[in-house]
Design a protein around this motif. Structure first.
Motif, short mmCIF file in Angstrom:
data_model
loop_
_atom_site.label_atom_id
_atom_site.label_comp_id
_atom_site.label_asym_id
_atom_site.label_seq_id
_atom_site.Cartn_x
_atom_site.Cartn_y
_atom_site.Cartn_z
N ASN B 58 91.34 8.39 35.77
CA ASN B 58 91.88 9.72 35.45
C ASN B 58 93.37 9.91 35.65
O ASN B 58 93.90 10.95 35.29
CB ASN B 58 91.14 10.78 36.29
CG ASN B 58 89.80 11.13 35.67
OD1 ASN B 58 89.34 10.42 34.78
ND2 ASN B 58 89.20 12.20 36.13
N CYS B 59 94.05 8.98 36.29
CA CYS B 59 95.47 9.24 36.57
C CYS B 59 96.38 8.17 36.00
O CYS B 59 97.49 7.96 36.49
CB CYS B 59 95.70 9.43 38.07
SG CYS B 59 95.56 7.90 39.02
N LEU B 60 95.92 7.46 34.95
CA LEU B 60 96.74 6.38 34.38
C LEU B 60 97.95 6.96 33.66
O LEU B 60 97.84 7.89 32.86
CB LEU B 60 95.91 5.55 33.39
CG LEU B 60 94.71 4.83 33.97
CD1 LEU B 60 93.96 4.09 32.86
CD2 LEU B 60 95.13 3.85 35.05
N VAL B 61 99.11 6.42 33.95
CA VAL B 61 100.36 6.87 33.32
C VAL B 61 101.17 5.66 32.90
O VAL B 61 100.84 4.52 33.21
CB VAL B 61 101.20 7.73 34.29
CG1 VAL B 61 100.52 9.05 34.59
CG2 VAL B 61 101.51 6.96 35.57
N ASN B 62 102.25 5.95 32.21
CA ASN B 62 103.20 4.92 31.83
C ASN B 62 104.39 5.02 32.79
O ASN B 62 104.99 6.07 32.91
CB ASN B 62 103.63 5.15 30.38
CG ASN B 62 104.57 4.09 29.87
OD1 ASN B 62 105.63 3.86 30.44
ND2 ASN B 62 104.20 3.45 28.78
N VAL B 63 104.69 3.93 33.48
CA VAL B 63 105.83 3.93 34.40
C VAL B 63 106.85 2.92 33.90
O VAL B 63 106.55 1.73 33.79
CB VAL B 63 105.39 3.57 35.83
CG1 VAL B 63 106.61 3.46 36.75
CG2 VAL B 63 104.42 4.61 36.38
N ASP B 64 108.03 3.39 33.60
CA ASP B 64 109.14 2.54 33.14
C ASP B 64 108.69 1.61 32.01
O ASP B 64 109.01 0.42 32.00
CB ASP B 64 109.70 1.71 34.31
CG ASP B 64 110.38 2.60 35.35
OD1 ASP B 64 110.87 3.68 34.97
OD2 ASP B 64 110.40 2.22 36.54
N GLY B 65 107.92 2.15 31.08
CA GLY B 65 107.51 1.38 29.91
C GLY B 65 106.21 0.62 30.09
O GLY B 65 105.67 0.08 29.15
N GLN B 66 105.70 0.58 31.31
CA GLN B 66 104.48 -0.17 31.59
C GLN B 66 103.28 0.77 31.48
O GLN B 66 103.21 1.76 32.22
CB GLN B 66 104.59 -0.74 33.01
CG GLN B 66 103.67 -1.87 33.32
CD GLN B 66 103.93 -3.09 32.44
OE1 GLN B 66 105.01 -3.24 31.88
NE2 GLN B 66 102.93 -3.91 32.26
N PRO B 67 102.33 0.50 30.57
CA PRO B 67 101.21 1.42 30.40
C PRO B 67 100.13 1.24 31.46
O PRO B 67 100.09 0.23 32.16
CB PRO B 67 100.66 1.03 29.02
CG PRO B 67 100.97 -0.43 28.91
CD PRO B 67 102.27 -0.64 29.65
N ASN B 68 99.24 2.23 31.54
CA ASN B 68 98.02 2.15 32.37
C ASN B 68 98.30 1.84 33.84
O ASN B 68 97.62 1.03 34.46
CB ASN B 68 97.06 1.11 31.78
CG ASN B 68 96.62 1.50 30.38
OD1 ASN B 68 96.44 2.69 30.10
ND2 ASN B 68 96.47 0.54 29.50
N VAL B 69 99.33 2.46 34.38
CA VAL B 69 99.64 2.31 35.80
C VAL B 69 98.85 3.37 36.56
O VAL B 69 98.86 4.55 36.18
CB VAL B 69 101.15 2.47 36.06
CG1 VAL B 69 101.45 2.43 37.55
CG2 VAL B 69 101.93 1.39 35.31
#
Lengths: 205, 884
Positions: B58-69
């Motif tokens: 439920n909290c997957l985000v994109n961090v600095d271009g990296q998906p599914n963080v």
């Protein structure tokens, strides 16, 4: 005709000074002896020692061979040893083993580039390059493994109290592996060092 | 929580977000008021924080271009750029959330049911490709650095909670090497978010930290247990210069102390933002000092419900009701939770706290080959059989799991009671799958994709088993679990690929070639000059032709150091070569060279090369560039068990090799090797000598791949640059030129010389290649003899022939050969031959059209051309120039 290690070009590019060492053009220093030696003692250093003499010994007589004076014998397999020696002793060592019975000797000095990784952080660096358990490798023990994706013979040969690993890889991979070592060592402050610092630290030669 | 430090700021979807010390990305966003964190995979429903422990999707985000963080496991860092994913234009207003109104179009297994017609698939494909998947791949050329590390230990303890800490300490006292791996930045496990004293744990941690034989890996995920007790461990951001580090940990023993995690309860709209697990609520309160909501309904019983109610009240949250899961009818709300409805009332709230079933985190046990069994009293599958090297302790083993809790509330019908949050699989979907016959848990998983999403079954496995057993009338134990496989949690491909080390092989003369203007050709790992771009030629064909003319008319020098070179020693060396090669070598006189091929048992050509006899007991073999390792292993293989005294050593990296060829080759070499008489009378074609060249000890082979007088010179690699330059210098007065692979290919084609592996393939025998002379069938048995005898008198179906084009066109390698409108073969190599003023080449053609003089057609890039079969070499058919 001069002998050049596979890294001659790379060393020249980084501004190394060269010296003639038993017919080899070897980097004697990159910055200054003091700086290079203190890097090795505090963190880690790497030297190109491709000029070290290496002989591949096979045959029934190998297990009973007493290594000639000035040479170091490494067990690679059943009836299969590697003998290393200083460049100056190469011919004497070769002559002495050629008289031993049931031993087939091949001079593989040119076949292997040899890099000496020395210093308190040397194990941390090798851990990033090879699956060989370098921590379990005691002084004067050796192993074979993939290192930076190529086959390597790893010889543990401490410099005084400093842990040191002599990495032998096929000469044609020399530049590729050298760059991988420098890259892996960046976070630990790894720097190259020359012949002079090697001798200062207790390298025989 | 509460460590000293100052606030930092990062960016989320273009806006600044303040983070307190100790905040994760998720906690900072929650503190800032964010409730919707993602949109679901299929229906784009809003989703908020659920587990806060890296287990749910439920909290997957994109961090600095990296998906599914996983934002709940990622410490907030100043300046990081965080973006939402799977929603357009924003998390709050997502156009694709309209998809849920068309769910009737997408029943379970809808790909297989709906898109049955190829036309429909082609129509739907562009849209599906656009919306499918989760997150955007990182940009190409990303500078992220991935590291690999190899470690060895006696005991790997996975999990830094109370049980893991104790296990590590006990093992450490036995003087063993311990590696303790925990996924949080801080050790302590669930005690970190439980109020009250944990002084004894702090003491254990201090003891462990002081021990020299204990290595503690924090914020490290054990994602897989592989064969040979290899544990895969992933560390995000191990140091400033690396994005991720993958540790290959070899261990003698594994202690699984991974604890248990809480899982959701299934009821209608159980996925609304605001419905949160009790342990997540406790993490918000105690790890991050966040008040999780205003009015909370606690769903659960017993101590756990009482404890979390106390925690909520202490945090200033009003607990409006404590309900049994059985009494929940549905959650209400559109984009966020507004109320919980029971049979008789609707309770307004912004937080529903679920005391869900607790599941031992034992995927690694399954991966290690352990078996699980259903334990009704704790309501969990527990390890029942373990491999000898694996131990499970603490809650992972079922200790203190507490009474069983059902995954499924009484009211769980409808299409919005979600079992699998990753892929939006509802109870109805699972029931439909079972009704359609997928009633085994493994097939149900594959059909519905339940347990196959980013959470890898962590949130949904128990509920899936619950629905499956209910609908199929079996017990939990009979239903069983799906198979645990690594990696879990998921791992980036970059981390698996590791650092960008691409081994490259350079010949000793690499930089000499570079200085001469080499245009490089990659041959496997080797770098070889393709041709030299010099000021006197403008494009490839002109340069190649200049190099070609130098060899034919004066003298040329090529670096052939890439050839495989093997030293074979011992009294039985000749016997071995007779057995493995098709030609005869035991009768070869010292100082002579012979060509041969090497065949497999069926008589298929595997490699070719020259073999020189240096002395009675020593031979020198050359192999093709790519086949060295194979040939060495092949020779060693056929030595095993013979008892022969023969020893093979690879000399390839230690020897530089050049071929000096052309009518002036002798003049050049004689200048540098004065002590050897190079005249044909004393140094004939196919002879070899050891001699000094310019003071360098060398092996001279008089052979001629390019068809001219020439010597292949092998010498120690360290002299490579100097001897190469000395040869060029000595040849200057004779018009020497370095030549490279392209010119060599042309020169050998004019001689009709075959390159094994280029002109031959995995089915070629020497007969088909027109090389029957190389197979000595009157020899005693040799590898391939039986196969060759069988086909000796048969007409091969196709033959390798030389051809010349009738026009100026040059066919591409691989071009089709056509006879009477039918495919009759293919071109293997063709080049423009200056000698013939037309292209010459080699081609496979069906045998009935392979006679000299026959004409055939070759397909060209544009149209087609005519060619004619030529039996003899195009250049110097008698080989007179080789012997001059």
């Amino acid at each position: 005709m001069t002998r050049r290690t596979a890294l001659f070009h790379s060393h020249s590019q980084t501004g190394a000074q060269f010296v003639d060492y038993n017919g080899w053009q070897m980097p004697v220093r990159f910055t200054s002896v003091r700086e290079e030696a203190s890097h090795v003692v505090d963190a880690a250093g790497v030297a190109d020692l491709s000029c070290i003499g290496k002989f591949d010994l096979k045959g029934r007589g190998v297990p009973s061979l007493n290594p000639p004076a000035g040479s170091q014998s490494w067990l690679l397999g059943r009836s299969h040893n590697l003998l290393t020696c200083l460049p100056a002793d190469r011919e004497r060592v070769l002559a002495s083993i050629e008289s031993a019975p049931d031993i087939y000797t091949t001079d593989v000095t040119s076949a292997y580039a040899g890099f000496l990784v020395v210093g308190p952080r040397s194990r941390d660096i090798l851990r990033k390059l090879t699956s060989l358990n370098v921590s379990a490798l005691s002084n004067l023990a050796c192993g074979q493994a993939s290192l930076a994706h190529v086959h390597a013979i790893v010889l543990r040969e401490d410099l005084g109290a400093l842990p040191a690993f002599h990495l032998l890889v096929s000469r044609y991979y020399a530049e590729s592996v050298w760059e991988s070592i420098l890259h892996a060592g960046r976070e630990f402050g790894l720097e190259p060092f020359g012949l002079e610092a090697w001798q200062e630290l207790g390298g025989r030669g | 929580m509460g460590e000293p430090g100052s606030k930092i700021e990062f960016n989320f979807d273009g806006g600044a977000v303040q983070a307190e010390p100790g905040d994760t990305v998720a906690s900072a966003l929650y503190r800032a008021g964010r409730r919707i964190f993602t949109r679901s995979f299929k229906y784009h429903r809003p989703r908020g924080l659920l587990c806060l422990s890296g287990k749910c999707p439920n909290c997957l985000v994109n961090v600095d271009g990296q998906p599914n963080v996983r934002s709940c496991m990622t410490p907030a860092r100043a300046g990081m750029q965080v973006r939402h994913q799977n929603a357009y234009p924003s998390l709050e207003r997502d156009f694709l959330s309209a998809v849920q109104h068309f769910d009737w179009l997408m029943p379970v297994g809808w790909y297989y049911k709906t898109l049955t017609n190829p036309k429909m698939w082609h129509a739907a494909e562009p849209f599906i490709r656009k919306v499918a998947g989760l997150g955007d791949p990182p940009p190409t050329g990303s500078e992220r650095e991935y590291e690999h590390e190899y470690r060895h230990t006696d005991v790997a303890v996975i999990g830094g909670g109370p049980a893991g800490l104790q296990a590590a300490l006990d093992a450490a006292r036995d003087n063993q090497q311990i590696t303790l791996i925990d996924d949080q930045p801080e050790l302590g496990g669930h005690l970190l978010y439980r109020p009250g004293s944990n002084a004894s744990v702090k003491d254990t941690i201090a003891q462990l930290e002081a021990l020299p034989n204990v290595l503690i890996l924090r914020r490290s995920y054990s994602f897989g247990l592989y064969e040979g007790n290899l544990l895969g461990v992933l560390q995000p951001e191990p140091h400033a210069k690396a994005a991720e580090r993958l540790i290959h940990l070899r261990t003698r023993r594994v202690v699984v102390a991974t604890g248990a995690y809480e899982t959701p309860v299934v009821f209608p709209n159980n996925d609304l933002p605001g419905v949160m697990l009790s342990t997540a609520v406790q993490r918000l309160i105690y790890r991050h000092g966040i008040k999780p909501g205003k009015q909370a309904v606690v769903i659960g019983t017993g101590d756990r419900a009482q404890d979390v109610s106390t925690d909520l009240r202490q945090a200033g949250v009003e607990v409006v009701a404590i309900l049994l899961a059985e009494s929940v009818v549905k959650a209400e709300g559109a984009e966020a939770l507004r109320a919980i409805r029971t049979a008789d009332r609707t309770i307004a709230c912004d937080l529903a706290v679920i005391c869900g079933p607790r599941v031992p985190d034992i995927g690694l046990v399954g991966q290690a080959g352990g078996a699980l069994a259903w334990d009704a009293s704790s309501g969990a599958f527990l390890p029942s059989q373990l491999p000898a090297h694996v131990t499970v302790v603490g809650e992972a083993a079922g200790v203190g799991l507490g009474p069983a809790v059902s995954s499924i509330a009484a009211f769980n019908g409808g299409k919005r009671s979600f079992v699998c949050l990753c892929s939006d699989v509802s109870v109805n979907d699972l029931a439909a799958g079972i009704a359609e016959g997928f009633d085994q848990i493994e097939t149900l998983k594959r059909y519905t994709t339940s347990t196959m999403g980013p959470c890898q079954g962590k949130m949904c496995q128990l509920a899936s088993i619950g629905v499956c057993s209910r609908e199929s009338g079996r017990t939990f134990g009979e239903t069983g679990t799906t198979t645990a496989r690594p990696p879990n949690p998921s791992v980036t491909l970059g981390a698996l690929a590791g650092p960008r080390h691409h081994p490259v092989r350079q010949t000793p003369m690499h930089y000499e070639h570079e200085a001469l203007g080499a245009v490089w050709l990659d041959m496997g790992e080797w770098k070889r000059p393709r041709y030299y771009a010099t000021p006197t030629c403008s494009e490839e064909r002109a340069c190649v032709e200049q190099e070609y003319r130098a060899v034919r008319e004066a003298v040329g020098l090529i670096d052939v150091s890439t050839l495989g070179k093997l030293d074979v020693k011992g009294p039985d060396a000749g016997k071995l070569l007779d057995k493995v090669y098709t030609n005869r070598f035991s009768d070869l006189k010292p100082g002579r060279v012979r060509y041969s091929v090497l065949c497999d048992e069926a008589g298929i050509m595997l490699d070719d090369g020259t073999i020189s006899r240096l002395s009675a007991g020593q031979y020198f073999i050359t192999t093709t560039t790519g086949n060295l390792d194979f040939v060495q292993q092949w020779l060693e293989w056929w030595t095993v068990g013979t008892g022969w005294d023969v020893h093979i050593t690879n000399l390839t990296p230690g020897l530089a090799a050049v071929n000096l060829a052309g009518p002036k080759a002798r003049d050049v070499l004689q200048k540098l090797a004065g002590q050897v008489d190079l005249a044909s009378a004393s140094f004939p074609y196919m002879a070899c000598r050891q001699a000094d060249v310019a003071g360098v000890p060398a092996l001279l082979l008089r052979i001629g791949f390019v068809g001219e007088t020439g010597w292949e010179i092998h010498f120690p690699a360290e002299y490579g640059p100097d001897l190469w330059n000395a040869l060029l210098e000595a040849g200057r007065e004779f018009g020497i030129r370095p030549f490279a692979v392209e010119a060599q290919r042309l020169l050998r084609l004019e001689k009709r010389h075959v390159i094994v592996g280029v002109d031959t393939d995995a089915l070629t025998s020497p007969f088909e290649a027109g090389m029957s002379w190389v197979a000595k069938l009157d020899k005693d048995d040799f590898i391939g003899k039986a196969g060759l005898l069988r086909t000796e008198n048969q007409q091969p179906p196709q033959k390798l022939i030389g051809f010349i084009m009738n026009g100026p066109a040059v066919p591409a390698d691989g071009a089709a050969v056509v006879v009477e409108g039918k495919l009759a073969g293919r071109v293997t190599s063709a080049r423009h031959s200056p000698l013939n003023g037309a292209a010459v080449g080699l081609a496979w053609i069906v045998s009935e059209h392979a006679a000299a003089g026959q004409e055939f057609e070759i397909r060209l890039d544009t149209g087609s051309g005519r060619a004619r079969v030529v039996d003899e070499p195009f250049y110097d058919p008698a080989g007179a120039r080789l012997r001059m």
